[in-house]
Write a protein that holds these residues in place. Structure first.
Motif: not given
Length: 95
Positions: A24-32, A40-46
């Motif tokens: 788990r990321l720290p509270e309030g942080q998200l990764l992409t 073929v590319s894929l971006n996985i956000a939030k």
């Protein structure tokens, strides 16, 4: 991306492991996550939590969506600024 590279990124971000085994990321942080395979590319956000097992990354978004991607197809990770919405008006809207 090698597993060592990914672990270095996650350690830099400051992930913690919850009782269910999710990173788990720290509270309030998200990764992409950025992945590509055969052009073929894929971006996985939030992404708020991850699980890594047997060369597969399971990413869970802040909306509860799950994504599965091969670790070798991952080529970059970015840290999003957070989930806080700044106060004020958005451009182009009056009132």
């Amino acid at each position: 991306m090698t597993e060592d590279m990914l672990r270095t990124v996650l350690d830099t971000v400051g992930v913690s492991t919850d009782p269910e085994g999710w990173l788990r990321l720290p509270e309030g942080q998200l990764l992409t996550l950025y992945a590509a395979h055969d052009g073929v590319s894929l971006n996985i956000a939030k992404v708020e939590s991850l699980r890594i097992a047997h060369g597969v990354i399971r990413a869970r978004s802040n909306k509860g969506e799950s994504f599965f991607v091969a670790r070798e197809d991952l080529f970059a990770v970015s840290l999003d600024g957070g989930t806080k919405v700044s106060a004020g008006r958005k451009a182009g809207f009056l009132g």
